[in-house]
Design a protein around this motif. Structure first.
Motif, PDB file in Angstrom:
ATOM      1  N   TYR A 192       8.820   0.344  17.396  1.00 41.06           N
ATOM      2  CA  TYR A 192       9.644   1.442  16.894  1.00 41.06           C
ATOM      3  C   TYR A 192      10.192   1.107  15.498  1.00 41.06           C
ATOM      4  CZ  TYR A 192       9.311   2.470  21.846  1.00 41.06           C
ATOM      5  OH  TYR A 192       8.823   2.701  23.107  1.00 41.06           O
ATOM      6  N   LYS A 193      10.514  -0.158  15.304  1.00 43.99           N
ATOM      7  CA  LYS A 193      10.975  -0.634  14.000  1.00 43.99           C
ATOM      8  C   LYS A 193       9.850  -0.530  12.968  1.00 43.99           C
ATOM      9  CE  LYS A 193      13.134  -4.891  12.202  1.00 43.99           C
ATOM     10  NZ  LYS A 193      13.488  -6.288  12.581  1.00 43.99           N
TER      11      LYS A 193
ATOM     12  N   VAL B  80       0.792  -1.238   0.000  1.00 45.87           N
ATOM     13  CA  VAL B  80       0.000   0.000   0.000  1.00 45.87           C
ATOM     14  C   VAL B  80       0.824   1.289   0.000  1.00 45.87           C
ATOM     15  CG1 VAL B  80      -1.925  -1.146   1.162  1.00 45.87           C
ATOM     16  CG2 VAL B  80      -0.177  -0.002   2.537  1.00 45.87           C
ATOM     17  N   LYS B  81       2.140   1.195   0.054  1.00 45.54           N
ATOM     18  CA  LYS B  81       2.967   2.393   0.258  1.00 45.54           C
ATOM     19  C   LYS B  81       2.878   3.407  -0.882  1.00 45.54           C
ATOM     20  CE  LYS B  81       7.151   0.117  -1.536  1.00 45.54           C
ATOM     21  NZ  LYS B  81       8.513  -0.385  -1.181  1.00 45.54           N
ATOM     22  N   GLY B  82       2.501   2.965  -2.067  1.00 49.74           N
ATOM     23  CA  GLY B  82       2.408   3.897  -3.188  1.00 49.74           C
ATOM     24  C   GLY B  82       1.266   4.891  -3.073  1.00 49.74           C
ATOM     25  N   THR B  83       0.222   4.528  -2.327  1.00 48.85           N
ATOM     26  CA  THR B  83      -0.963   5.394  -2.212  1.00 48.85           C
ATOM     27  C   THR B  83      -1.284   5.785  -0.770  1.00 48.85           C
ATOM     28  OG1 THR B  83      -2.315   3.376  -2.240  1.00 48.85           O
ATOM     29  CG2 THR B  83      -2.094   4.580  -4.324  1.00 48.85           C
ATOM     30  N   LEU B  84      -0.675   5.118   0.193  1.00 49.57           N
ATOM     31  CA  LEU B  84      -0.997   5.378   1.596  1.00 49.57           C
ATOM     32  C   LEU B  84      -0.298   6.638   2.095  1.00 49.57           C
ATOM     33  CD1 LEU B  84      -2.533   4.271   4.058  1.00 49.57           C
ATOM     34  CD2 LEU B  84      -0.445   3.038   4.702  1.00 49.57           C
TER      35      LEU B  84
ATOM     36  N   LEU C 266      11.549   6.312  20.349  1.00 50.12           N
ATOM     37  CA  LEU C 266      10.317   6.918  19.838  1.00 50.12           C
ATOM     38  C   LEU C 266      10.638   8.081  18.907  1.00 50.12           C
ATOM     39  CD1 LEU C 266       7.251   6.427  20.358  1.00 50.12           C
ATOM     40  CD2 LEU C 266       7.359   8.285  22.019  1.00 50.12           C
ATOM     41  N   VAL C 267      11.557   8.936  19.339  1.00 49.99           N
ATOM     42  CA  VAL C 267      11.940  10.089  18.519  1.00 49.99           C
ATOM     43  C   VAL C 267      12.672   9.630  17.254  1.00 49.99           C
ATOM     44  CG1 VAL C 267      13.322  12.199  18.435  1.00 49.99           C
ATOM     45  CG2 VAL C 267      12.052  11.622  20.520  1.00 49.99           C
ATOM     46  N   ASN C 268      13.601   8.708  17.397  1.00 47.58           N
ATOM     47  CA  ASN C 268      14.385   8.247  16.247  1.00 47.58           C
ATOM     48  C   ASN C 268      13.557   7.485  15.219  1.00 47.58           C
ATOM     49  OD1 ASN C 268      16.910   9.315  16.994  1.00 47.58           O
ATOM     50  ND2 ASN C 268      17.329   7.580  18.355  1.00 47.58           N
ATOM     51  N   SER C 269      12.437   6.930  15.653  1.00 49.23           N
ATOM     52  CA  SER C 269      11.583   6.159  14.732  1.00 49.23           C
ATOM     53  C   SER C 269      10.950   7.035  13.656  1.00 49.23           C
ATOM     54  CB  SER C 269      10.475   5.435  15.508  1.00 49.23           C
ATOM     55  OG  SER C 269       9.508   6.364  16.008  1.00 49.23           O
TER      56      SER C 269
ATOM     57  N   HIS D 275       7.817   5.225   8.099  1.00 44.22           N
ATOM     58  CA  HIS D 275       8.414   6.560   7.922  1.00 44.22           C
ATOM     59  C   HIS D 275       9.397   6.558   6.753  1.00 44.22           C
ATOM     60  CE1 HIS D 275       9.942  10.496   9.197  1.00 44.22           C
ATOM     61  NE2 HIS D 275      11.153  10.007   8.989  1.00 44.22           N
ATOM     62  N   ASP D 276      10.223   5.536   6.678  1.00 42.09           N
ATOM     63  CA  ASP D 276      11.212   5.438   5.591  1.00 42.09           C
ATOM     64  C   ASP D 276      10.559   5.238   4.231  1.00 42.09           C
ATOM     65  OD1 ASP D 276      13.196   5.757   7.463  1.00 42.09           O
ATOM     66  OD2 ASP D 276      13.749   3.633   7.544  1.00 42.09           O
ATOM     67  N   ASN D 277       9.295   4.788   4.247  1.00 45.22           N
ATOM     68  CA  ASN D 277       8.541   4.632   3.000  1.00 45.22           C
ATOM     69  C   ASN D 277       7.570   5.796   2.780  1.00 45.22           C
ATOM     70  OD1 ASN D 277       8.986   1.916   1.475  1.00 45.22           O
ATOM     71  ND2 ASN D 277       9.123   1.377   3.645  1.00 45.22           N
ATOM     72  N   SER D 278       7.894   6.934   3.386  1.00 40.13           N
ATOM     73  CA  SER D 278       7.150   8.189   3.174  1.00 40.13           C
ATOM     74  C   SER D 278       5.679   8.087   3.575  1.00 40.13           C
ATOM     75  CB  SER D 278       7.273   8.641   1.716  1.00 40.13           C
ATOM     76  OG  SER D 278       8.622   8.873   1.392  1.00 40.13           O
TER      77      SER D 278
END
Length: 408
Positions: free
Chosen positions: A148-149, A126-130, A180-183, A155-158
């Motif tokens: 957190y992972k 779903v990352k292309g439209t989510l 939490l912050v680094n995630s 997050h890394d997949n926008s």
């Protein structure tokens, strides 16, 4: 760069607040009114695009536009994908919240947590439209060791990320605030529902308000020390008869902590009142069920009408609320079957965040893939119920059929 972002955010927020006032001012001149509406719309669009620039793409914007057009016309089949989603990290919880099916011990689906491998598979679908993802549902996400992972992978997949937590699983001394912050988590809601210990434990019995408040302070202090703008932290206050007198005090608490206070309408879950712990029908006589529901409403329904659903008020006034009345029409313009979806920890897809029973499931995304389920017979029937009456067969195990737009 963080300072620049915060300054731009603040400037745009002030602009939107000003244009909103401009739009709301009464005017005898239609041209002025339309100009004010247009200026406000453009200001809000710019603010939205700026704040979400990391998570938007041409494909996502096109999908949003397409979905919103279909939501407006209430189409039965949807071209495009939901741009908001709940992927339940776990349905295990450590708190007995008194208005939550999990908290009061109802046995829905078996308890468990989503594996990181299954989660990756879903995100890749779903990352292309989510655009935005909520990792909370019927449990507390901070119980999950991989949470957190999981946040960071989205997050890394926008994908914009959110969790809601009671904070009881959060351990300040073990580096969890830094994780939490680094995630890259964007927004976190902390469930409190009270400004004093007495009121707090009406909803979360056996828990301590000050413990949660200290954890919130720790998260904010850590975030600021790491010079991060995220996660933004907000405090949730579900307004009930037991706590409505503390709304002002809760706002002051949020202000003192540097958080946003969110005041929510309660879902009193009266649909479970004729079922046992295993969700099997009790078969109560109508008068006994009516009394059971009314007692529950009298205990929890706020007197503040801004936070009391009209259907609950009707029941208090002995006006019948029949689910069949909503088959083919809704009193609330629910957008779940078009804009959003829920995937439970075991891969089963639900129509909305109110769906607790396995019988309501649309299909398993780990077995069939999300796209097939999204336009499958059950989803199409759910959308159809907004404009056309469903047959008895279509209504079976379909919560949308008799829902007014907010699960009672």
């Amino acid at each position: 760069m963080t300072t620049l972002n915060l300054n731009v955010n603040a400037s745009l927020a002030r602009t939107v607040a000003y244009t909103g006032k401009l739009k709301s001012q009464p005017s005898r001149f239609k041209l002025y009114a339309w100009m004010a509406i247009t200026i406000d719309f453009v200001a809000r669009a710019v603010f939205y695009l700026w704040r979400n620039r990391r998570y938007l793409s041409v494909r996502k914007l096109a999908n949003m536009a397409l979905i919103n057009v279909q939501f407006y016309f209430k189409t039965q089949r949807v071209i495009g994908m939901p741009y908001k989603m709940k992927i339940e990290s776990t349905n295990i919880c450590n708190t007995k919240c008194q208005l939550c099916p999990t908290g009061i011990g109802l046995q829905g689906r078996p308890k468990g947590s989503m594996t990181f491998q299954d989660y990756q598979s879903l995100i890749n679908q779903v990352k292309g439209t989510l655009h935005s993802l909520d990792l909370s549902m019927w449990g507390d996400p901070l119980i999950v060791p991989d949470i957190y992972k999981m946040i960071q992978y989205a997050h890394d997949n926008s994908i914009w990320t959110y969790i809601s937590s009671n904070l009881h699983a959060f351990k300040p001394g073990k580096g969890q605030a830094e994780s939490l912050v680094n995630s890259g988590l964007d927004l976190m809601t902390c469930s409190l529902h009270g400004a004093t210990q007495e009121t707090y434990e009406c909803y979360q019995p056996g828990k301590t308000l000050e413990d949660s408040v200290e954890k919130i302070r720790h998260i904010i202090t850590t975030r600021n020390a790491m010079e991060s703008a995220t996660p933004q932290v907000q405090l949730n206050f579900v307004v009930t008869k037991k706590n409505e007198h503390e709304q002002e005090a809760f706002q002051l608490l949020a202000d003192e902590l540097g958080c946003k206070a969110v005041f929510s309408t309660p879902s009193l879950n009266i649909r479970f009142k004729d079922k046992d712990q295993n969700l099997q029908p009790l078969g109560l006589a109508p008068d006994i069920l009516e009394k059971k529901i009314k007692d529950h409403l009298q205990e929890w329904l706020p007197e503040d009408k801004n936070f009391a659903l009209p259907q609950y008020q009707d029941l208090m006034e002995d006006k019948p609320v029949r689910g069949e009345e909503f088959n083919g029409k809704k009193t609330m313009n629910c957008d779940w079957p078009w804009r959003m979806s829920v995937i439970n920890w075991d891969g089963e897809v639900s129509t909305c965040c109110g769906s607790f029973e396995q019988a309501d499931d649309m299909g398993n995304v780990l077995e069939h893939g999300f796209k097939k389920i999204w336009n499958g017979p059950k989803y199409q029937a759910s959308r159809r119920s907004f404009k056309h009456k469903l047959s008895a067969e279509q209504s079976k195990d379909n919560p949308c059929a008799t829902c007014p737009g907010f699960m009672l």
